[in-house]
Design an enzyme around this catalytic site. Structure first.
Site, mmCIF file in Angstrom:
data_model
loop_
_atom_site.group_PDB
_atom_site.id
_atom_site.type_symbol
_atom_site.label_atom_id
_atom_site.label_comp_id
_atom_site.label_asym_id
_atom_site.label_seq_id
_atom_site.Cartn_x
_atom_site.Cartn_y
_atom_site.Cartn_z
ATOM 1 N N CYS A 181 0.841 -1.193 0.000
ATOM 2 C CA CYS A 181 0.000 0.000 0.000
ATOM 3 C C CYS A 181 0.881 1.251 0.000
ATOM 4 C CB CYS A 181 -0.919 0.006 1.232
ATOM 5 S SG CYS A 181 -2.052 1.423 1.268
ATOM 6 N N ASP A 223 0.440 3.786 1.667
ATOM 7 C CA ASP A 223 0.405 4.394 3.007
ATOM 8 C C ASP A 223 1.823 4.701 3.516
ATOM 9 O OD1 ASP A 223 0.213 4.635 5.955
ATOM 10 O OD2 ASP A 223 -1.872 4.061 5.640
ATOM 11 N N ARG A 253 2.958 4.925 6.293
ATOM 12 C CA ARG A 253 3.371 4.208 7.503
ATOM 13 C C ARG A 253 3.842 2.789 7.215
ATOM 14 N NH1 ARG A 253 -2.312 5.284 10.233
ATOM 15 N NH2 ARG A 253 -2.835 4.719 8.068
ATOM 16 N N HIS A 291 -2.099 -3.966 5.052
ATOM 17 C CA HIS A 291 -1.924 -3.550 6.452
ATOM 18 C C HIS A 291 -3.286 -3.319 7.086
ATOM 19 C CE1 HIS A 291 -2.711 0.859 5.932
ATOM 20 N NE2 HIS A 291 -2.436 0.548 4.674
ATOM 21 N N CYS A 307 -6.267 -0.077 6.870
ATOM 22 C CA CYS A 307 -5.974 0.550 5.571
ATOM 23 C C CYS A 307 -7.089 1.541 5.184
ATOM 24 C CB CYS A 307 -5.825 -0.520 4.497
ATOM 25 S SG CYS A 307 -5.433 0.160 2.869
HETATM 26 CO CO CO Z 1 -3.422 1.240 3.035
#
Ligand code: CO
Length: 202
Positions: free
Chosen positions: A42, A44, A46, A98, A101
């Site tokens: 992803c 993301d 993080r 994750h 999400c």
């Molecule tokens: Co995500």
């Protein structure tokens, strides 16, 4: 210091630290890359592949998009898989989702998110396929987290069904496809136990 200047400062510090422990690191790496892993994760911020696995530049070939989708008509993702398998000869393809999400959460919402809803359609399909199971979960965040897991399962299936991976297996190449999920709260990667090393059961 401006936001952008911070990047240059951090970059200099980072490069210096690596050169201190291995003076030839960048010179050697500039000649070729030989990663064992392709990471499909992803976008993301993080969930940065190298940092959470403690691996260095050169160790992981990476493709990231919102909610780690592998759409078998996505020329971007397919090109990455093809190059990783055929040119780099990577041995492991990792689809990593994750928990928590935002993309998965948005796909379950009924509101309009604009353009991104076209992309989230991929996740919505996974939800509709597993609707009975997801809807039977009472807690909203547990629902999302289960869909995060099922999304990884589906995307692993998509990777395994590509011509690229099938061709690699047919020709006897050593290639495994794995489904992992990452916990934002504790920084731990979990193996979903769905690894495939051959076309059987795909
Ligand atoms: Co995500």
């Amino acid at each position: 210091m401006s936001d952008i200047d911070i990047l240059f400062e951090k970059n200099r510090q980072w490069a210096e630290a690596i050169k201190e422990s291995d003076p030839d690191f960048f010179l050697q790496l500039s000649k070729q890359q030989n990663p064992d892993y392709l990471w499909i994760g992803c976008s993301d911020s993080r969930v940065p592949s190298n940092q959470i696995t403690g691996l260095l530049p050169g160790d992981i070939f990476v493709h990231r998009n919102i909610a780690n989708v592998v759409d078998i008509s996505d020329i971007n993702c397919l090109s990455v898989i093809q190059y990783a398998v055929e040119a780099l000869g990577i041995k492991h393809i990792i689809v990593c989702g994750h928990y928590g999400c935002g993309g998965v959460k948005a796909a379950m919402e009924k509101k309009d998110h604009g353009l991104i809803d076209k992309w989230l359609e991929h996740i919505r399909k996974v939800y509709l396929k597993h609707r009975d199971e997801i809807d039977s979960i009472g807690d909203e965040s547990l629902k999302i987290n289960r869909l995060c897991e099922l999304n990884v399962v589906e995307q692993v299936r998509h990777v395994c069904s590509t011509d690229i991976v099938r061709k690699a297996w047919d020709s006897g190449k050593e290639l495994a496809v794995h489904g992992l999920i990452y916990g934002l709260e504790n920084g731990i990667l979990h193996d979903l136990g769905i690894s495939k090393t051959s076309p059987s059961g795909v």
